[in-house]
Motif scaffolding. Structure first.
Motif, PDB file in Angstrom:
ATOM      1  N   LEU A  12      26.900 -57.215 -14.312  1.00  0.00           N
ATOM      2  CA  LEU A  12      26.027 -56.874 -13.192  1.00  0.00           C
ATOM      3  C   LEU A  12      26.537 -55.587 -12.540  1.00  0.00           C
ATOM      4  O   LEU A  12      27.737 -55.441 -12.311  1.00  0.00           O
ATOM      5  N   ILE A  13      25.609 -54.680 -12.249  1.00  0.00           N
ATOM      6  CA  ILE A  13      25.955 -53.444 -11.532  1.00  0.00           C
ATOM      7  C   ILE A  13      25.219 -53.446 -10.197  1.00  0.00           C
ATOM      8  O   ILE A  13      23.983 -53.411 -10.166  1.00  0.00           O
ATOM      9  N   ASP A  14      25.963 -53.508  -9.125  1.00  0.00           N
ATOM     10  CA  ASP A  14      25.382 -53.494  -7.782  1.00  0.00           C
ATOM     11  C   ASP A  14      24.990 -52.054  -7.446  1.00  0.00           C
ATOM     12  O   ASP A  14      25.839 -51.208  -7.178  1.00  0.00           O
ATOM     13  N   ILE A  15      23.696 -51.785  -7.476  1.00  0.00           N
ATOM     14  CA  ILE A  15      23.227 -50.408  -7.352  1.00  0.00           C
ATOM     15  C   ILE A  15      23.475 -49.841  -5.953  1.00  0.00           C
ATOM     16  O   ILE A  15      23.683 -48.625  -5.793  1.00  0.00           O
ATOM     17  N   ASP A  16      23.505 -50.699  -4.952  1.00  0.00           N
ATOM     18  CA  ASP A  16      23.761 -50.205  -3.590  1.00  0.00           C
ATOM     19  C   ASP A  16      25.209 -49.724  -3.468  1.00  0.00           C
ATOM     20  O   ASP A  16      25.491 -48.705  -2.834  1.00  0.00           O
ATOM     21  N   ARG A  17      26.111 -50.460  -4.118  1.00  0.00           N
ATOM     22  CA  ARG A  17      27.513 -50.022  -4.101  1.00  0.00           C
ATOM     23  C   ARG A  17      27.717 -48.763  -4.948  1.00  0.00           C
ATOM     24  O   ARG A  17      28.496 -47.882  -4.583  1.00  0.00           O
ATOM     25  N   VAL A  18      27.016 -48.682  -6.076  1.00  0.00           N
ATOM     26  CA  VAL A  18      27.082 -47.464  -6.903  1.00  0.00           C
ATOM     27  C   VAL A  18      26.665 -46.251  -6.072  1.00  0.00           C
ATOM     28  O   VAL A  18      27.349 -45.216  -6.052  1.00  0.00           O
ATOM     29  N   THR A  19      25.554 -46.384  -5.389  1.00  0.00           N
ATOM     30  CA  THR A  19      25.043 -45.281  -4.574  1.00  0.00           C
ATOM     31  C   THR A  19      26.054 -44.888  -3.499  1.00  0.00           C
ATOM     32  O   THR A  19      26.331 -43.701  -3.285  1.00  0.00           O
ATOM     33  N   ALA A  20      26.622 -45.893  -2.850  1.00  0.00           N
ATOM     34  CA  ALA A  20      27.603 -45.619  -1.785  1.00  0.00           C
ATOM     35  C   ALA A  20      28.879 -44.998  -2.355  1.00  0.00           C
ATOM     36  O   ALA A  20      29.452 -44.080  -1.762  1.00  0.00           O
ATOM     37  N   ASN A  21      29.314 -45.482  -3.516  1.00  0.00           N
ATOM     38  CA  ASN A  21      30.540 -44.936  -4.122  1.00  0.00           C
ATOM     39  C   ASN A  21      30.354 -43.475  -4.530  1.00  0.00           C
ATOM     40  O   ASN A  21      31.250 -42.645  -4.352  1.00  0.00           O
ATOM     41  N   ILE A  22      29.186 -43.171  -5.099  1.00  0.00           N
ATOM     42  CA  ILE A  22      28.892 -41.776  -5.471  1.00  0.00           C
ATOM     43  C   ILE A  22      28.885 -40.899  -4.216  1.00  0.00           C
ATOM     44  O   ILE A  22      29.485 -39.824  -4.176  1.00  0.00           O
ATOM     45  N   ARG A  23      28.225 -41.385  -3.182  1.00  0.00           N
ATOM     46  CA  ARG A  23      28.095 -40.626  -1.925  1.00  0.00           C
ATOM     47  C   ARG A  23      29.461 -40.373  -1.294  1.00  0.00           C
ATOM     48  O   ARG A  23      29.765 -39.261  -0.847  1.00  0.00           O
ATOM     49  N   HIS A  39      33.523 -38.242 -14.501  1.00  0.00           N
ATOM     50  CA  HIS A  39      33.766 -38.615 -15.897  1.00  0.00           C
ATOM     51  C   HIS A  39      32.839 -39.783 -16.234  1.00  0.00           C
ATOM     52  O   HIS A  39      32.916 -40.842 -15.630  1.00  0.00           O
ATOM     53  N   VAL A  40      31.982 -39.572 -17.237  1.00  0.00           N
ATOM     54  CA  VAL A  40      30.984 -40.598 -17.550  1.00  0.00           C
ATOM     55  C   VAL A  40      31.518 -41.707 -18.448  1.00  0.00           C
ATOM     56  O   VAL A  40      30.796 -42.656 -18.765  1.00  0.00           O
ATOM     57  N   LYS A  41      32.781 -41.601 -18.871  1.00  0.00           N
ATOM     58  CA  LYS A  41      33.355 -42.638 -19.736  1.00  0.00           C
ATOM     59  C   LYS A  41      33.291 -44.018 -19.094  1.00  0.00           C
ATOM     60  O   LYS A  41      33.336 -45.024 -19.793  1.00  0.00           O
ATOM     61  N   THR A  42      33.189 -44.065 -17.772  1.00  0.00           N
ATOM     62  CA  THR A  42      33.159 -45.354 -17.083  1.00  0.00           C
ATOM     63  C   THR A  42      31.836 -46.072 -17.306  1.00  0.00           C
ATOM     64  O   THR A  42      31.807 -47.253 -17.624  1.00  0.00           O
ATOM     65  N   HIS A  43      30.731 -45.342 -17.102  1.00  0.00           N
ATOM     66  CA  HIS A  43      29.423 -46.006 -17.168  1.00  0.00           C
ATOM     67  C   HIS A  43      28.691 -45.747 -18.469  1.00  0.00           C
ATOM     68  O   HIS A  43      27.951 -46.597 -18.936  1.00  0.00           O
ATOM     69  N   LYS A  44      28.844 -44.537 -19.058  1.00  0.00           N
ATOM     70  CA  LYS A  44      28.201 -44.181 -20.320  1.00  0.00           C
ATOM     71  C   LYS A  44      26.677 -44.298 -20.258  1.00  0.00           C
ATOM     72  O   LYS A  44      26.031 -44.556 -21.282  1.00  0.00           O
ATOM     73  N   ILE A  45      26.120 -44.089 -19.078  1.00  0.00           N
ATOM     74  CA  ILE A  45      24.684 -44.268 -18.842  1.00  0.00           C
ATOM     75  C   ILE A  45      24.099 -42.982 -18.261  1.00  0.00           C
ATOM     76  O   ILE A  45      24.468 -42.573 -17.161  1.00  0.00           O
ATOM     77  N   PRO A  46      23.193 -42.307 -18.980  1.00  0.00           N
ATOM     78  CA  PRO A  46      22.632 -41.047 -18.487  1.00  0.00           C
ATOM     79  C   PRO A  46      22.019 -41.143 -17.088  1.00  0.00           C
ATOM     80  O   PRO A  46      22.186 -40.227 -16.280  1.00  0.00           O
ATOM     81  N   THR A  47      21.323 -42.236 -16.793  1.00  0.00           N
ATOM     82  CA  THR A  47      20.706 -42.368 -15.464  1.00  0.00           C
ATOM     83  C   THR A  47      21.747 -42.241 -14.353  1.00  0.00           C
ATOM     84  O   THR A  47      21.500 -41.623 -13.312  1.00  0.00           O
ATOM     85  N   ALA A  49      24.654 -40.710 -14.628  1.00  0.00           N
ATOM     86  CA  ALA A  49      25.141 -39.330 -14.633  1.00  0.00           C
ATOM     87  C   ALA A  49      24.192 -38.437 -13.828  1.00  0.00           C
ATOM     88  O   ALA A  49      24.622 -37.592 -13.038  1.00  0.00           O
ATOM     89  N   HIS A  50      22.895 -38.661 -14.009  1.00  0.00           N
ATOM     90  CA  HIS A  50      21.923 -37.880 -13.237  1.00  0.00           C
ATOM     91  C   HIS A  50      22.036 -38.180 -11.741  1.00  0.00           C
ATOM     92  O   HIS A  50      21.887 -37.278 -10.911  1.00  0.00           O
ATOM     93  N   MET A  51      22.312 -39.429 -11.388  1.00  0.00           N
ATOM     94  CA  MET A  51      22.514 -39.758  -9.967  1.00  0.00           C
ATOM     95  C   MET A  51      23.717 -38.996  -9.412  1.00  0.00           C
ATOM     96  O   MET A  51      23.692 -38.511  -8.272  1.00  0.00           O
ATOM     97  N   GLN A  52      24.772 -38.901 -10.225  1.00  0.00           N
ATOM     98  CA  GLN A  52      25.970 -38.196  -9.764  1.00  0.00           C
ATOM     99  C   GLN A  52      25.690 -36.716  -9.546  1.00  0.00           C
ATOM    100  O   GLN A  52      26.121 -36.126  -8.553  1.00  0.00           O
ATOM    101  N   VAL A  53      24.931 -36.123 -10.478  1.00  0.00           N
ATOM    102  CA  VAL A  53      24.598 -34.705 -10.344  1.00  0.00           C
ATOM    103  C   VAL A  53      23.648 -34.491  -9.159  1.00  0.00           C
ATOM    104  O   VAL A  53      23.808 -33.554  -8.366  1.00  0.00           O
ATOM    105  N   GLY A  75      19.480 -34.679 -21.040  1.00  0.00           N
ATOM    106  CA  GLY A  75      19.191 -33.593 -20.113  1.00  0.00           C
ATOM    107  C   GLY A  75      20.340 -33.152 -19.223  1.00  0.00           C
ATOM    108  O   GLY A  75      20.173 -32.248 -18.398  1.00  0.00           O
ATOM    109  N   LEU A  76      21.499 -33.749 -19.381  1.00  0.00           N
ATOM    110  CA  LEU A  76      22.659 -33.254 -18.629  1.00  0.00           C
ATOM    111  C   LEU A  76      23.068 -31.922 -19.249  1.00  0.00           C
ATOM    112  O   LEU A  76      23.252 -31.848 -20.472  1.00  0.00           O
ATOM    113  N   ASP A  77      23.216 -30.880 -18.438  1.00  0.00           N
ATOM    114  CA  ASP A  77      23.325 -29.542 -19.034  1.00  0.00           C
ATOM    115  C   ASP A  77      24.601 -28.784 -18.681  1.00  0.00           C
ATOM    116  O   ASP A  77      24.713 -27.590 -18.970  1.00  0.00           O
ATOM    117  N   ASP A  78      25.559 -29.447 -18.061  1.00  0.00           N
ATOM    118  CA  ASP A  78      26.830 -28.785 -17.729  1.00  0.00           C
ATOM    119  C   ASP A  78      27.925 -29.802 -18.006  1.00  0.00           C
ATOM    120  O   ASP A  78      28.147 -30.737 -17.223  1.00  0.00           O
TER     121      ASP A  78
END
Lengths: 349, 349
Positions: A12-23, A39-47, A49-53, A75-78
């Protein structure tokens, strides 16, 4: 749908905590004037990665080419591939990647750099190279600032494979050691008149000390998006900031003080990272996950749940857990809001 | 194609050793008059399960329903799921499986058996139940022979969910303890007039002592098909019988006594199983794989290879390694003869 009805074991991935952790991490980096390159090695999920960018990250970091290819497809380009890329086939893949994205790659030897120079010339592509420095971590990296300068000089005047700066993965808890090393290196580069466009460090355990690294331009935390029990132990997160949990069912209770869960090393891995127990079982504060076999976990202690009950576990190490699952369930509170494919799972080449 | 050209890290399966390992164990079982029911959790590949059955195995063992479903899809038709199946959704899957194959399943509690009885009645299916006994392993299983008898009696007269016998996963190195337990249990079942059609034990470390278990009718070894460093340490195999190796490249050599390989815990896992080091590196007898991070392995010692060289590693634990890879390369000598999908990889539910 409530997550309580999902087949177990599952992630389970708590999306509210993900958002707060990124912020939180992005705000920290912003306030200290350095960039974040998660570093995307943790999640390995493009979505994700896009949230982080979207939150402000400069780009992303991948450990292996396979991860970078999946991210580029999405579509991650850097992208920084923080790894020595060795061998003809992999260098060909590196060149192909350089045609698609703004690419940076690591090197810690003349062997690696010679390959990059050949590749950039033969394929007529451009990418930047960070010299990897061993500032105490004892893994990859040149052993002295002088070696770093010497490798940078190999790239002098390169138009395809260009010197981009230095990177390090400091030993956990030894930020001061890395700071000292980087200060000396910076002076050495200064002395020979080579600018350092990028000074990059990484690691979530010491994320909140990143601002003490002299001349830091970017930081590459991975685990911070999910956090885990090892990060709580390191003081980098609170338990209620951990976004990844494993949902598991009690399948046996052979004795009053021993319950067996349906999650073993093929779910949680045997990573201990210096701790006791194989994870923190929420709602069972008096129990310890004392042992795992491949598909069983042994929970010992008092106040154990009954057969058929479900528990949520904060794993010791989130990154290796998500790498075992084809998909993870995104939850908000007790509701499942999405199921996301771990697109770069198993991309070790 | 020579395997030396494969992208690393990758898993190589020596098919000649696989064939010999299957043959050796089957011959041993035949010579002692018990059946082999190999555990597919090690390879998770239907083709290899069919090879095991073709060599004489009675059927196969799976730990999770997901594995059994993949194997049933591939035509394996006699399956033991050596696990307590708990919960409405999983019992529905169990019933569906019982319609397709000759199914046996484990139970160690009244809770589990009640679920089986309800399922068999509601779905009108037939399957056999083995009472799981804790003969010293300290994982699942009833604690006493009397409990085993009591659970068997719950199944008395059942026409759908039928009593099939007993099973145990003995503690490694403690075959004598399991033998004593099973002898007492056999007498108890005898005393109440319940025959024991199946007495099943498992575990590769003590495979070659299986014939000392009284009344044994079948044995469920898993790792024996590949063998690994832990089995060599346990005396169950020779190093040159290990069929699964990881091919890895040296990507960095920061010091003369430290080389970094491109295989870490996402390839080899952190399973130590009581040993020192994370694998045996063939051709580097003086080196030790002292540490792993997710995508790096640290090789220390003398006579280390150079950057770009490749090494083969016998992992500590083959079962968790193959579970990390979508496909493995089948080799004979130094040639790749096939690439096989690990069809049941990640099937933890």
């Amino acid at each position: 749908m409530p997550f309580a009805t999902l087949p177990t074991p599952c992630v389970l991935i708590d999306i509210d905590r993900v958002t707060a952790n990124i912020r939180r991490a992005q705000d920290y980096a912003n306030s200290h004037g350095f960039a974040l390159r998660p570093h995307v090695k943790t999640h390995k999920i493009p979505t994700f990665a896009h949230m982080q960018v979207a939150a402000g990250a400069r780009g992303i970091t991948c450990q292996k080419l396979g991860e970078a290819e999946i991210m580029a497809d999405a579509g991650l380009d850097d992208i920084l591939v923080s790894y020595n890329i060795i061998g003809f086939d992999k260098l060909a893949r590196l060149a192909a990647l350089a045609r698609r994205v703004k690419l940076t790659v690591a090197a810690d030897s003349a062997h690696t750099i010679a390959g990059y120079l050949r590749t950039a010339r033969a394929a007529n592509v451009q990418f930047d190279i960070l010299i990897e420095c061993d500032t105490g971590g004892g893994r990859c990296g040149v052993q002295t600032p002088d070696e770093a300068v010497a490798l940078a000089q190999m790239l002098d005047g390169g138009t395809g494979a260009r010197f981009g700066g230095v990177m390090t993965y400091p030993a956990a808890g030894k930020t001061a050691l890395a700071a000292e090393w980087l200060a000396v290196a910076s002076a050495r580069f200064d002395a020979v008149g080579i600018p350092l466009p990028v000074v990059s460090a990484g690691g979530t355990p010491d994320l909140w000390r990143a601002h003490t690294l002299p001349g830091l331009t970017e930081y590459r935390p991975g685990t911070y998006i999910y956090m885990d029990r090892s990060q709580v132990a390191a003081g980098a997160a609170r338990l209620d900031e951990c976004a990844l949990t494993v949902l598991s069912t009690i399948v046996s209770k052979p004795t009053p003080n021993r319950a067996i869960i349906d999650a073993g090393t093929k779910t949680l891995t045997s990573d201990l990272l210096g701790m006791d127990g194989f994870g923190h079982v929420l709602s069972c504060p008096d129990a310890t996950l004392t042992g795992l076999s491949e598909e069983h976990g042994i929970l010992r202690g008092g106040g154990l749940p009954r057969i058929g009950d479900r528990v949520r576990i904060v794993p010791n190490h989130a990154c290796v857990v998500s790498n075992l699952f084809d998909k993870v369930y995104v939850v908000s509170g007790d509701r499942v809001v999405d199921a996301v494919t771990v697109a770069a799972r198993g991309c070790v080449t």
